[in-house]
Write a protein that holds these residues in place. Structure first.
Motif, short mmCIF file in Angstrom:
data_model
loop_
_atom_site.label_atom_id
_atom_site.label_comp_id
_atom_site.label_asym_id
_atom_site.label_seq_id
_atom_site.Cartn_x
_atom_site.Cartn_y
_atom_site.Cartn_z
N ASN A 43 0.85 -1.19 0.00
CA ASN A 43 0.00 0.00 0.00
C ASN A 43 0.88 1.24 0.00
OD1 ASN A 43 0.98 0.29 2.59
ND2 ASN A 43 -1.00 0.19 3.61
N TYR A 87 -4.98 2.87 -0.47
CA TYR A 87 -4.99 1.64 -1.26
C TYR A 87 -5.72 1.90 -2.57
CZ TYR A 87 -3.95 -1.02 3.07
OH TYR A 87 -3.38 -1.52 4.23
N TYR A 92 -2.98 -4.28 -1.08
CA TYR A 92 -3.47 -5.11 0.01
C TYR A 92 -2.46 -5.07 1.15
CZ TYR A 92 0.07 -8.22 -1.85
OH TYR A 92 1.28 -8.72 -2.28
N GLY A 125 -13.64 -4.53 -2.26
CA GLY A 125 -12.54 -5.14 -1.55
C GLY A 125 -12.11 -4.25 -0.40
N GLY A 126 -10.87 -4.44 0.08
CA GLY A 126 -10.33 -3.58 1.13
C GLY A 126 -10.89 -3.83 2.51
N ARG A 156 -5.51 -8.62 8.46
CA ARG A 156 -5.07 -8.30 7.11
C ARG A 156 -6.08 -7.34 6.47
NH1 ARG A 156 -7.62 -13.45 6.00
NH2 ARG A 156 -9.13 -13.26 4.26
N GLU A 158 -7.90 -6.96 2.81
CA GLU A 158 -8.14 -7.65 1.55
C GLU A 158 -7.74 -6.76 0.36
OE1 GLU A 158 -8.50 -10.76 1.70
OE2 GLU A 158 -10.64 -11.26 1.64
N PRO A 159 -7.36 -7.36 -0.75
CA PRO A 159 -7.01 -6.55 -1.94
C PRO A 159 -8.17 -5.65 -2.37
CG PRO A 159 -6.32 -8.83 -2.23
CD PRO A 159 -7.16 -8.80 -0.99
#
Length: 222
Positions: A43, A87, A92, A125-126, A156, A158-159
């Motif tokens: 990122n 991002y 991700y 996402g994200g 985490r 996510e993409p």
């Protein structure tokens, strides 16, 4: 304890932050990653010494200071300077645990906090994914809302597949080191407030106050 806090920022504060971030210079997020997280961090983030960073950090810190739910549940002793992350599609942050010690002089990270700055309907996402005893839990909150969770957890991001995900990140050393003890104190504090509003100052209310105060004395780390 994982705690979602709505409307940490006002609409004016949110607009002020996001407007400035649109013209800000972001750098590779790996610059602040630990040696074991560089491989999974993809990122960008706002430069820590930039003028915009210095302008925006106090807004977030003041919002956290005035938020009664954050103060009651987290009981902050030290709040790290806020980091603003960006991002775009393809970015991700893989599974990692936050560093236990941060800064100079070092502070202990007890609680991690993500303040969402992008509306969830503007990007795909994200999601923030936190590993818990019940399995993975996924969070994607409204812009201006925050999630606080134990820094000891694996988590985490996510993409991101479309749009832009902006967030403000910080870490807190609590006056109460143990997350279970923080939750007990928070529950008692909530209970005594409800009791007082409903019944006034009763012997039962006084007993709850005594228990809460004495547990605070027992567990506080000053």
């Amino acid at each position: 304890m994982i705690l979602c806090i709505d409307a940490v920022l006002t609409l004016d504060e949110l607009e002020q932050i996001t407007t400035k971030l649109k013209v800000a210079e972001f750098v590779d997020g790996k610059l602040t990653a630990g040696w074991h997280t560089k491989e999974v961090k993809n990122n960008t983030q706002l430069k820590g010494d930039s003028i915009i960073t210095q302008e925006l950090r106090p807004i977030v810190h003041q919002a956290l200071q005035r938020n009664r739910l954050f103060q009651a549940a987290i009981r902050p002793k030290v709040i790290r300077p806020v980091l603003f992350s960006y991002y775009e599609p393809g970015m991700y942050y893989g599974y990692h645990v936050d560093n236990a010690l941060m800064g100079i002089p070092p502070m202990r990270s007890d609680v991690s906090l993500t303040l969402f700055l992008s509306s969830p309907d503007t990007y795909e996402g994200g999601e923030l994914v936190i590993e818990t005893s019940l399995g993975e839990q996924t969070f994607k909150l409204a812009a201006g809302s925050a999630i606080a969770y134990p820094s000891s957890t694996l988590h985490r991001v996510e993409p991101v597949t479309t749009g832009i995900r902006l967030a403000a990140i910080t870490w807190i050393q609590s006056l109460i080191r143990d997350s279970n003890e923080r939750e007990i104190l928070f529950d008692l504090d909530t209970t005594k407030q409800v009791m007082f509003e409903k019944y006034g100052k009763t012997p039962e209310f006084d007993l709850i106050c005594k228990t809460h105060a004495n547990l605070l004395r027992k567990w506080v780390d000053i």
